[in-house]
Design a protein around this motif. Structure first.
Motif, PDB file in Angstrom:
ATOM      1  N   ASP A  68       0.860  -1.187   0.000  1.00 55.54           N
ATOM      2  CA  ASP A  68       0.000   0.000   0.000  1.00 55.54           C
ATOM      3  C   ASP A  68       0.893   1.233   0.000  1.00 55.54           C
ATOM      4  O   ASP A  68       1.597   1.505   0.970  1.00 55.54           O
ATOM      5  CB  ASP A  68      -0.895  -0.015   1.239  1.00 55.54           C
ATOM      6  CG  ASP A  68      -2.029   0.999   1.137  1.00 55.54           C
ATOM      7  OD1 ASP A  68      -1.832   2.039   0.466  1.00 55.54           O
ATOM      8  OD2 ASP A  68      -3.097   0.762   1.716  1.00 55.54           O
ATOM      9  N   LEU A  69       0.878   1.953  -1.106  1.00 57.38           N
ATOM     10  CA  LEU A  69       1.693   3.169  -1.221  1.00 57.38           C
ATOM     11  C   LEU A  69       0.875   4.398  -0.839  1.00 57.38           C
ATOM     12  O   LEU A  69       1.134   5.499  -1.292  1.00 57.38           O
ATOM     13  CB  LEU A  69       2.210   3.311  -2.665  1.00 57.38           C
ATOM     14  CG  LEU A  69       3.020   2.122  -3.204  1.00 57.38           C
ATOM     15  CD1 LEU A  69       3.247   2.269  -4.713  1.00 57.38           C
ATOM     16  CD2 LEU A  69       4.357   1.999  -2.490  1.00 57.38           C
ATOM     17  N   GLY A  70      -0.140   4.174  -0.022  1.00 59.75           N
ATOM     18  CA  GLY A  70      -1.025   5.276   0.364  1.00 59.75           C
ATOM     19  C   GLY A  70      -2.304   5.279  -0.457  1.00 59.75           C
ATOM     20  O   GLY A  70      -3.090   6.211  -0.396  1.00 59.75           O
ATOM     21  N   THR A  71      -2.502   4.210  -1.226  1.00 60.02           N
ATOM     22  CA  THR A  71      -3.653   4.154  -2.126  1.00 60.02           C
ATOM     23  C   THR A  71      -4.863   3.463  -1.516  1.00 60.02           C
ATOM     24  O   THR A  71      -5.936   3.486  -2.104  1.00 60.02           O
ATOM     25  CB  THR A  71      -3.280   3.366  -3.398  1.00 60.02           C
ATOM     26  OG1 THR A  71      -2.846   2.054  -3.000  1.00 60.02           O
ATOM     27  CG2 THR A  71      -2.153   4.054  -4.159  1.00 60.02           C
ATOM     28  N   THR A  75      -6.534  -2.038   2.619  1.00 57.89           N
ATOM     29  CA  THR A  75      -7.924  -2.301   2.991  1.00 57.89           C
ATOM     30  C   THR A  75      -8.609  -3.124   1.904  1.00 57.89           C
ATOM     31  O   THR A  75      -9.286  -4.115   2.194  1.00 57.89           O
ATOM     32  CB  THR A  75      -8.679  -0.973   3.212  1.00 57.89           C
ATOM     33  OG1 THR A  75      -7.999  -0.239   4.237  1.00 57.89           O
ATOM     34  CG2 THR A  75     -10.125  -1.221   3.628  1.00 57.89           C
ATOM     35  N   ALA A  76      -8.405  -2.740   0.652  1.00 61.17           N
ATOM     36  CA  ALA A  76      -9.084  -3.428  -0.457  1.00 61.17           C
ATOM     37  C   ALA A  76      -8.655  -4.895  -0.552  1.00 61.17           C
ATOM     38  O   ALA A  76      -9.481  -5.770  -0.796  1.00 61.17           O
ATOM     39  CB  ALA A  76      -8.799  -2.699  -1.770  1.00 61.17           C
ATOM     40  N   LEU A  77      -7.364  -5.160  -0.364  1.00 63.00           N
ATOM     41  CA  LEU A  77      -6.897  -6.551  -0.431  1.00 63.00           C
ATOM     42  C   LEU A  77      -7.539  -7.384   0.679  1.00 63.00           C
ATOM     43  O   LEU A  77      -7.888  -8.546   0.492  1.00 63.00           O
ATOM     44  CB  LEU A  77      -5.369  -6.618  -0.336  1.00 63.00           C
ATOM     45  CG  LEU A  77      -4.593  -6.048  -1.533  1.00 63.00           C
ATOM     46  CD1 LEU A  77      -3.096  -6.031  -1.246  1.00 63.00           C
ATOM     47  CD2 LEU A  77      -4.880  -6.841  -2.813  1.00 63.00           C
ATOM     48  N   PRO A 636     -15.770   1.336  -3.631  1.00 66.30           N
ATOM     49  CA  PRO A 636     -16.120   2.509  -4.440  1.00 66.30           C
ATOM     50  C   PRO A 636     -15.538   3.822  -3.906  1.00 66.30           C
ATOM     51  O   PRO A 636     -15.022   4.633  -4.683  1.00 66.30           O
ATOM     52  CB  PRO A 636     -17.654   2.539  -4.399  1.00 66.30           C
ATOM     53  CG  PRO A 636     -18.048   1.133  -4.079  1.00 66.30           C
ATOM     54  CD  PRO A 636     -16.952   0.564  -3.223  1.00 66.30           C
ATOM     55  N   ASP A 637     -15.580   4.031  -2.599  1.00 65.07           N
ATOM     56  CA  ASP A 637     -15.061   5.295  -2.079  1.00 65.07           C
ATOM     57  C   ASP A 637     -13.538   5.347  -2.213  1.00 65.07           C
ATOM     58  O   ASP A 637     -12.973   6.394  -2.526  1.00 65.07           O
ATOM     59  CB  ASP A 637     -15.470   5.503  -0.621  1.00 65.07           C
ATOM     60  CG  ASP A 637     -15.060   6.887  -0.142  1.00 65.07           C
ATOM     61  OD1 ASP A 637     -15.594   7.879  -0.674  1.00 65.07           O
ATOM     62  OD2 ASP A 637     -14.166   6.975   0.731  1.00 65.07           O
ATOM     63  N   GLY A 638     -12.905   4.209  -1.983  1.00 63.50           N
ATOM     64  CA  GLY A 638     -11.458   4.162  -2.168  1.00 63.50           C
ATOM     65  C   GLY A 638     -11.082   4.446  -3.612  1.00 63.50           C
ATOM     66  O   GLY A 638     -10.097   5.137  -3.896  1.00 63.50           O
ATOM     67  N   LEU A 639     -11.887   3.931  -4.535  1.00 59.45           N
ATOM     68  CA  LEU A 639     -11.652   4.169  -5.960  1.00 59.45           C
ATOM     69  C   LEU A 639     -11.820   5.652  -6.286  1.00 59.45           C
ATOM     70  O   LEU A 639     -10.987   6.245  -6.976  1.00 59.45           O
ATOM     71  CB  LEU A 639     -12.620   3.307  -6.780  1.00 59.45           C
ATOM     72  CG  LEU A 639     -12.655   3.525  -8.288  1.00 59.45           C
ATOM     73  CD1 LEU A 639     -11.283   3.319  -8.911  1.00 59.45           C
ATOM     74  CD2 LEU A 639     -13.666   2.576  -8.938  1.00 59.45           C
ATOM     75  N   LYS A 640     -12.876   6.255  -5.747  1.00 57.72           N
ATOM     76  CA  LYS A 640     -13.075   7.696  -5.984  1.00 57.72           C
ATOM     77  C   LYS A 640     -11.902   8.501  -5.461  1.00 57.72           C
ATOM     78  O   LYS A 640     -11.443   9.455  -6.101  1.00 57.72           O
ATOM     79  CB  LYS A 640     -14.363   8.176  -5.293  1.00 57.72           C
ATOM     80  CG  LYS A 640     -15.594   7.927  -6.111  1.00 57.72           C
ATOM     81  CD  LYS A 640     -16.796   8.681  -5.541  1.00 57.72           C
ATOM     82  CE  LYS A 640     -17.966   8.541  -6.505  1.00 57.72           C
ATOM     83  NZ  LYS A 640     -19.216   9.040  -5.961  1.00 57.72           N
TER      84      LYS A 640
END
Lengths: 741, 154
Positions: A68-71, A75-77, A636-640
């Motif tokens: 996670d480079l701050g992206t 959490t998503a994984l 979705p919010d992480g993607l936004k």
């Protein structure tokens, strides 16, 4: 099955006499239950146990080579793993980027962490769940089909077995075959995937309890600061060690042209680095900045790579009656611009090296450190700790090399923190890009030919390693490769024209050590392509979105849908560009852009709304619209968040950023000389996410950046009737372009 | 070496230093092991190191210890609120998911906290102006503004 893991608050792993300390992502769950590996844990991509382990308390630890480079992928994984295993999110832990514990899933780049890394993890979890079902069926003597999994347990026939009861603490010992994927959960049964789960790292990050790389300390360590040459190729002639004797504990460390200071406290190291007197040779090997693109055009071409060819462009262009257009686009040299300069800690103990860094590829870093010190891979452990966001290969790996060298030379653990000037001056750069495009329209206004040449540095064949600065200065073994990343991508176009030829002229060299900055090549190449498509649309008198739709393959329905939804999102008014209202200083316009990322995945359409002050040359962007299809959305919010970030960062690149240099070195060494976008300049970002739960998840983050520069360029043309073709669009350039028309 | 007394997060602390001109940031991070204030530039340009001194947001990377009176109250992100007792801004940043790498967030929260004391109901434009000298590279700006407005309205 062997007992493999035991829970512990902090992973303390003792092996071969060395004490290794590793951390998983800081969150209440991981603080409480991070397991520790004892002995050798499988790392092969073909083993379930490489990716996960379920401990005796029922916590599943995921081992991810991608970081996670701050992206928000940490959490998503976990969402992906939790859903596949039917576990609550709170019982999924994550260890990332540790060469002793995590499989080598390749660099964290190219927006493939979910698309590739996440799907490897999903496969491992699915295979594990199949095994848990088999075991439950055996123990309960019930058919697999009559069993159900929920909340970390399998039940059927009124009985229930928890995962720890089935496997807890033992290995699965199951093989994974990428050619024969196991069946995964039906997307309609997803509970966690597709939800805007709040990121697990944010509470710690807003309360000062998160451990960034820059916070990490080991007992007895020294603080190091590098003293870089004042010119890129200068050699060190002499050092006056007496110049820092007034600073307690400060010492000079030198090997060839690698110069540094160490001290027991950080401020002493900083002062010593500033105060140290050294004499360097003169070196003026950089091109003249004012003639950068002439230099690029004049650089010897090492190789011509044809990236697409359809029909015969030369014939089509030569046809009588065609309207030929040509344009040249320039994209400046950029830095990554991480807010926290690179930092690393290294320790040599009993002939073994441990390196803590924010490297986006710890397995690759290990190879480079092994080469640098002529060590065995097995004697080096590289551990990832999250640093400041890096958007590509910045200075993190170089700082790791510096720290390792200082640890070797001093015999003590050393923390190296780069200064702001080190980061701006010495991180590897996004190379300058020069693109020539020619096109032809027939008398009906149809595109009959498209031909482009991209002047970009070559990539050393088979190499993906950017030489470490410290190794080079110290004269240690290091391959002198050029590794700018896959910057040929998106030189070919997503449109069906009857004649196409796209060519990358791979240059023998480039002024600064190149690397992949966010959306490498795809950003610069899409910029040229989508500006020129717009130029053709204007010449044909066509609406820019309609014009694109006309040439997207009718079978490419997702591309068409992205542009349709984009037009609805921004209430697109159909008309050709430019608009005709040219009263007053401030004129308004809108511009569109489209990308099919790497021509096989994520679709993005964008519209920029701009205001151009013709008197001052200032471009402002009140709103930016994005329609985005990356397939199955995990969060979705992480993607936004990622899309917003890509848009804002790339607006900054488009309007403001340009590396400055003289003949010796980078001169834009801070935020005043290399400014970036600030709050008052930030637009509203309006996003339409197209979710396709039954499709594979594709990358996000990079793709949205690809469309930003061209959307702005096209909007400026729409507003003013003036084409801007050289990034950044500074007020001076805008004024000059307006004056020239 | 000399001993220096400071008031940090409501506590009197004593640190041993070599140089009274050392910027406050290093005293907080290295002597007191605080992680809220972050090193970003050392030039007071980015804001990652922001702390409060007597309620005013200052850039600790460029503030020599010698310029701080012993009685002056230094507050860091840790002193503003804790994971158990969040400050309204910290709560709002979590609710708005206003972070990516989060390296700049200390400065965003500390600058905004000082700003909101004097500007209870700011507009979005005022928030943007207040944060004009705080840099974020990940592009989290729109969320940060939303979080500050949310905190102002709670």
């Amino acid at each position: 099955m062997n007992r493999q893991f035991r829970p512990s608050r902090r992973n303390v792993i003792t092996g071969s006499g060395a004490l290794f300390v590793s951390f998983s992502l800081v969150s209440p769950a991981s603080e409480a239950a991070a397991p520790a590996a004892v002995g050798t844990k499988p790392l092969a991509l073909t083993e379930v146990d490489s990716f996960l382990a379920i401990d005796a308390k029922g916590t599943c630890t995921i081992y991810s080579g991608k970081v996670d480079l701050g992206t928000g992928v940490a959490t998503a994984l976990r969402q992906i793993a939790a859903d596949e295993l039917d576990l609550p999110l709170g019982r999924v832990d994550l260890v990332q980027g540790d060469t002793l514990l995590t499989p080598d899933q390749g660099k964290t780049w190219g927006s493939i962490t979910i698309q590739i890394g996440g799907m490897q993890i999903r496969q491992a979890c699915a295979a594990a769940k199949h095994a848990l079902f088999d075991e439950a069926a055996r123990q309960l003597a019930i058919n697999k089909e009559d069993l159900k999994a929920a909340d970390g347990a399998i039940s059927g026939g009124g009985k229930r077995l928890t995962y720890p009861e089935l496997i807890g603490g033992k290995r699965f010992s199951i093989k994974l075959d990428p050619k024969e994927p196991v069946s995964t959960k039906d997307p309609k049964d997803f509970k966690v995937v597709g939800q805007s789960v709040p990121r697990l790292d944010i509470p710690a990050k807003v309360t000062g309890t998160f451990t960034y790389m820059q916070d990490f300390r080991v007992p007895g360590m020294l603080h190091g600061r590098v003293v870089r040459p004042p010119a890129v190729g200068a050699t060190l002639q002499s050092v006056d060690e007496g110049s820092i004797t007034n600073i307690r504990t400060a010492k000079v460390v030198r090997q060839n042209d690698f110069l540094a200071v160490v001290a027991e406290n950080e401020w002493a190291a900083i002062k010593a680095a500033r105060q140290l007197k050294a004499t360097w040779s003169k070196w003026e090997g950089l091109p003249e900045q004012a003639k950068l693109y002439e230099y690029v055009r004049g650089t010897k071409i090492a190789k011509e790579e044809v990236t697409s060819t359809v029909g015969n462009t030369a014939e089509a262009m030569a046809k009588e009656g065609v309207n030929t257009l040509k344009a040249t686009y320039e994209f400046a040299i950029h830095t990554h611009g991480s807010i926290g300069p690179s930092c690393a800690v290294a320790e040599f103990k009993d002939g073994k090296l441990t390196s803590w860094s924010a490297s986006q590829a710890t397995h690759d870093l290990r190879k480079q450190l092994a080469e640098m010190f002529s060590m065995l891979l097995a004697d080096i452990r590289c551990i990832y700790l999250e640093g400041s966001g890096c958007y590509g290969r910045n200075g993190h790996e170089d700082a790791a090399g510096d720290a390792a060298l200082l640890a070797k030379l001093t015999g003590k653990p050393v923390r190296v923190q780069w200064s702001r000037q080190d980061e701006h001056g010495w991180d590897p750069k996004g190379p300058p890009t020069l693109v020539d495009v020619r096109g032809a329209l027939d008398d009906a206004g149809n595109v009959s030919a498209w031909q482009s040449e991209f002047f970009i540095p070559q990539a050393t064949a088979g190499s993906w390693l950017i030489p470490l600065v410290g190794a080079k200065l110290a004269g240690l073994p290091q391959k002198p490769d050029l590794a700018p990343g896959n910057i040929f991508q998106n030189s070919a176009i997503p449109y069906k024209f009857p004649n196409i030829k796209t060519v990358c002229q791979r240059l023998e060299t480039t002024p600064f050590r190149p690397s992949w900055i966010r959306t490498p090549g795809r950003m610069q190449n899409t910029y040229a392509n989508e500006c020129f498509v717009d130029e053709l649309a204007a010449a044909a008198g066509a609406d820019p979105i309609d014009f694109r739709l006309k040439y997207i393959d009718a079978a490419d329905k997702r591309g068409i849908e992205v542009l349709d939804r984009l037009a609805k999102l921004c209430k697109w008014e159909k008309r050709p560009s430019p608009q005709r209202v040219l009263t007053g200083d401030v004129v308004r316009g809108r511009g569109a852009s489209y990308v099919k990322y790497e021509l096989y995945r994520t679709y993005v359409g964008a519209v920029a709304e701009v205001e151009v002050d013709r008197a001052t040359g200032v471009i402002s962007i009140p709103r930016f619209y994005v329609a985005h299809d990356c397939g199955q959305i995990i969060n979705p919010d992480g993607l936004k968040n990622q899309i917003e970030g890509s848009v804002i960062q790339t607006i900054s690149r488009t309007l403001i950023e340009e590396l400055k240099f003289d003949r010796s070195a980078v001169t834009s060494l801070d935020w005043q000389s290399y400014p970036i976008l600030t709050f008052p300049q930030v637009p509203e970002v309006v996003i339409d996410l197209i979710d396709r739960p039954t499709m594979p998840p594709w990358g996000a983050g990079e793709p949205a950046a690809a469309v930003v520069p061209s959307a702005i360029a096209n909007a400026v043309f729409d507003a003013t009737g003036v084409r801007l073709r050289s990034i950044p669009y500074t007020p001076e350039k805008v004024k000059a372009a307006i004056r020239a028309t | 070496m000399a001993t220096r007394s400071l008031n940090v997060n409501g506590k009197r602390v004593s640190i041993t230093i070599d140089d009274p001109e050392m910027p406050l940031l290093y005293a907080l991070r290295d002597n007191l092991a605080l992680r809220g204030p972050r090193f970003g530039c050392g030039l007071a340009q980015c804001g990652a190191c922001t702390v409060h001194v007597d309620g005013k947001a200052v850039r600790s990377c460029a503030l020599p210890l010698s310029s701080i009176e012993t009685a002056q109250r230094v507050v860091t992100l840790e002193g503003l609120g804790t994971p158990q007792r969040l400050h309204p801004l910290q709560k709002a940043f979590i609710e708005e998911q206003a972070a990516q790498c989060g390296y700049c967030i200390n400065g965003m929260i500390m600058e905004s906290a000082a700003f909101l004391v004097a500007n209870k109901r700011p507009t979005a434009a005022q928030v943007k102006q207040a944060l004009a000298n705080n840099l974020c590279r990940c592009g989290t700006h729109v969320r940060i503004v939303r979080a500050v407005l949310r905190a102002a309205n709670t």
